[in-house]
Scaffold this active site. Structure first.
Site, PDB file in Angstrom:
ATOM      1  CG  HIS A 100      -0.429  -0.006   2.532  1.00 59.04           C
ATOM      2  ND1 HIS A 100      -0.118   1.145   3.220  1.00 59.04           N
ATOM      3  CD2 HIS A 100      -0.149  -1.024   3.384  1.00 59.04           C
ATOM      4  CE1 HIS A 100       0.338   0.835   4.437  1.00 59.04           C
ATOM      5  NE2 HIS A 100       0.334  -0.479   4.550  1.00 59.04           N
ATOM      6  CG  ASP A 108      -2.454   3.914   2.860  1.00 60.26           C
ATOM      7  OD1 ASP A 108      -2.307   2.963   2.061  1.00 60.26           O
ATOM      8  OD2 ASP A 108      -2.974   3.769   3.994  1.00 60.26           O
ATOM      9  CG  ASP A 151       2.681  -0.087   7.997  1.00 61.92           C
ATOM     10  OD1 ASP A 151       2.351  -0.558   6.899  1.00 61.92           O
ATOM     11  OD2 ASP A 151       1.890   0.038   8.947  1.00 61.92           O
ATOM     12  CD  GLU A 174      -3.011  -1.626   5.823  1.00 62.45           C
ATOM     13  OE1 GLU A 174      -3.123  -2.638   6.551  1.00 62.45           O
ATOM     14  OE2 GLU A 174      -2.469  -0.566   6.203  1.00 62.45           O
ATOM     15  CD  GLU A 175      -1.295   2.134   7.854  1.00 66.59           C
ATOM     16  OE1 GLU A 175      -1.985   1.694   8.789  1.00 66.59           O
ATOM     17  OE2 GLU A 175      -0.135   1.748   7.619  1.00 66.59           O
ATOM     18  CG  ASP A 209      -0.667  -7.264   1.563  1.00 67.03           C
ATOM     19  OD1 ASP A 209      -0.026  -6.366   0.982  1.00 67.03           O
ATOM     20  OD2 ASP A 209      -1.604  -7.021   2.337  1.00 67.03           O
ATOM     21  CG  HIS A 261       1.257   2.618  12.717  1.00 65.39           C
ATOM     22  ND1 HIS A 261      -0.083   2.282  12.753  1.00 65.39           N
ATOM     23  CD2 HIS A 261       1.672   2.231  11.494  1.00 65.39           C
ATOM     24  CE1 HIS A 261      -0.439   1.723  11.619  1.00 65.39           C
ATOM     25  NE2 HIS A 261       0.618   1.683  10.838  1.00 65.39           N
TER      26      HIS A 261
END
Length: 580
Positions: free
Chosen positions: A165, A167, A200, A234-235, A263, A548
């Site tokens: 992803h 984002d 991530d 995705e987030e 993935d 994160h």
């Protein structure tokens, strides 16, 4: 990865997080799971059930390309050059410098200007990977999601799907000055590449594109078709990205058209004696539940015995006093992970190993193992059962006005052996004593209702609903054991680790499939293939502070291993007879 995906090292003090897990805690990862608000029905999928195997946690051997060996040798040598490393690190750094933040309140693409930053990332990718964009067919899905089609020469072979992803999560403004390097700097300091998304999941995005770019540069043309798919939110659950990608891929290729899907997700950990690899083969379900109390308003100078907020507090207390009880299930992924460690991890104490092996046939020993894990492993309840967390509370508008409504949203991660229906029934049962004690009426999911018919006062209504309409069952469990795709992925991982020149990678490698307590975009991809693997090939020790959180950074050499992994995957998948 959606926050909350974690893998663990059961029975130990160390917790490791992969590319997209609970890395916000700033811990490092040794075990990793399989993503996010779902862990769907098992259906006919195969689990690694102990009673069905002659051997506990059987392992495969390394798999390396044969037909494509020359390409691998060329690229392995190239990847070790200082020039390539700096180029690859800058490719990731440049992507990090484009702040593709997925906000929870985004309107659909085309209706919110905050999406426009993804266009800048697309321009960067086109400039950085010219051969990919000259050779592969690129399709924009729902404006900003990307799908690349790399045609193979044999159309009878099912395509392979690699996903990631684009984002990232936002950066808390109050923490910006706590970053060693600015959060969107993409700075390489000689060891780490810094910035939001460095763990991530821009390594997945840039790692796959880099592998394909270099394979094209080397002259490789695939026999099997490959598809690259990159989501945009995705987030926040893949609302606009993964759902659109799914619909596009099903319309273009059909249901269950792909031979394998890789993935983001699990990783590996290097200890003194072994390397343990945790590809994610399952995900827990997710259910956000709204508990809303409606009660009469009025002036706060003449209050009732309990306001709606007080009644809501009683409901929350009742929920927290009655947590879900975790249990080990012998057919479960977590239990089998423990068995893999007992068979292959020499770092386990003999007492712990005996508890694990003794539980295979003895219920008494199984209960003893549960008690041990409950005492020693803080993530036991998350891995062996459904969890609940009261996360959002609203109520009241004025200090002198009785609140007419109060609500709490409780997040549940649903055990892979449970279901949304079972959880709904349990919730209704747990709150019934509170409903009775405080003379409330109940409407739980429109399925379970309680009314007061004795003519006495009614203090309010407790309404329980799906908070966002996004309830997700546990994911289908990916086939393991003798499954060809599982053997191929496992053998590829063993091969790529064994061929690494990094210190300590000559150790024994074993595969211990794991599961995710959270979710990735794969929650939308169940109908694309039964062979979904959530695995990003990151060593937990290569993450500076996790994802994160502040000081998100990835070690450059660790990112290089991710590029190597995707190169091996493409070359092995292209020639393997283990896939359809």
């Amino acid at each position: 990865m959606e926050f909350g995906n974690a893998s663990v090292r059961p029975g130990g003090a160390r917790i490791y997080f992969s590319l997209a897990t609970l890395t916000a805690l700033g811990l490092s990862l040794f075990y990793f799971f399989a993503r996010s608000p779902h862990f769907g029905p098992c259906g006919a999928s195969t689990t690694l059930t102990l009673g069905a195997l002659d051997e506990v946690c059987p392992q495969t051997t390394a798999i390396a390309p044969e037909k494509n060996r020359a390409f691998l040798d060329t690229l392995e040598e190239q990847y070790q050059s200082e020039g390539f490393k700096l180029q690859a690190y800058e490719s990731l750094g440049g992507a990090i410098r484009v702040p593709t933040v997925a906000y929870d309140d985004l309107a659909p693409p085309g209706q919110d200007e905050r999406w426009e930053i993804f266009g800048q990332l697309h321009a960067y990718l086109a400039e950085r990977f010219p051969l990919v964009h000259a050779t592969l067919r690129k399709t924009h899905v729902n404006k900003y999601a990307l799908v690349y089609h790399w045609q193979g020469s044999d159309e009878s072979l099912k395509p392979a799907l690699l996903t990631a992803h684009q984002d990232v999560v936002p950066v808390e403004p109050l923490t910006v000055d706590q970053w060693i390097h600015p959060p969107f700097s993409g700075h390489y300091d000689g060891e780490y590449i810094w910035g939001r998304g460095s763990c991530d999941d821009k390594p997945g995005l840039i790692g796959t594109l880099t592998a394909v770019e270099e394979l094209l540069r080397a002259g490789f043309t695939p026999t099997r078709t490959f598809v690259l798919a990159y989501g945009i939110d995705e987030e926040r659950g893949g609302i606009s990205g993964a759902t659109a990608i799914r619909d596009y891929l099903i319309a273009t290729y059909g249901e269950y058209a792909f031979s394998i899907l890789v993935d983001e997700g699990g990783g590996y950990g290097v200890s003194d004696d072994v390397i343990m690899v945790n590809p994610g083969v399952a995900e827990k379900g997710k259910f956000d539940v709204r508990f809303e109390i409606s009660a009469p308003g009025g002036h706060s100078s003449i209050p009732p015995e309990h306001t709606s907020i007080g009644l809501l507090a009683a409901v929350i207390k009742q929920l927290e006093n009655n947590p879900h009880t975790p249990h080990l299930n012998r057919s479960g992924i977590y239990y089998n992970l423990l068995q893999c460690r007992a068979e292959h991890d020499p770092s386990l104490s003999e007492d712990f190993r005996s508890l694990i092996t003794g539980s295979r046939k003895s219920d008494k020993a199984l209960h003893a193992l549960e008690q041990h894990l409950a005492r020693t492993d803080r993530l036991y309840s998350a891995l062996a059962g459904t969890t609940q967390a009261a996360d959002v509370v609203h109520g009241g508008v004025k200090a002198n006005a009785l609140p007419e409504q109060a609500e709490v949203i409780v997040n549940h991660r649903v055990d892979i052996h449970s279901s949304i229906a079972a959880l709904q029934a349990r919730i209704a049962s747990v709150v019934k004593p509170i409903v009775k004690q405080y003379r409330l009426e109940l409407d739980a999911f429109g399925l379970y209702k309680e009314t007061i018919e004795d003519g006495g006062d009614i203090n309010g209504l407790l309404r329980i609903t799906d908070a966002w309409g996004t309830a997700l069952e546990p994911a289908p469990i990916t086939p393991m054991g003798d499954s060809g795709p599982f053997k191929l992925l496992s053998g590829t991982i063993i091969g790529v680790l064994g061929a690494s020149n990094r210190t300590g990678y000559d150790k024994k490698v074993f595969i211990a499939p794991s599961m995710s307590t959270g979710n990735t975009d794969t929650k939308h991809y169940w109908k694309l293939t039964k062979h979904i693997y959530r695995y990003g090939h990151m060593n937990g020790e290569d993450s500076y502070n996790g994802a994160h959180t502040i000081n998100e950074a990835v070690r450059g050499e660790g990112f290089l291993e991710i590029i190597r992994f995707f190169t091996w995957v493409i070359l092995n998948v292209d020639e393997s007879a283990l896939l359809d």
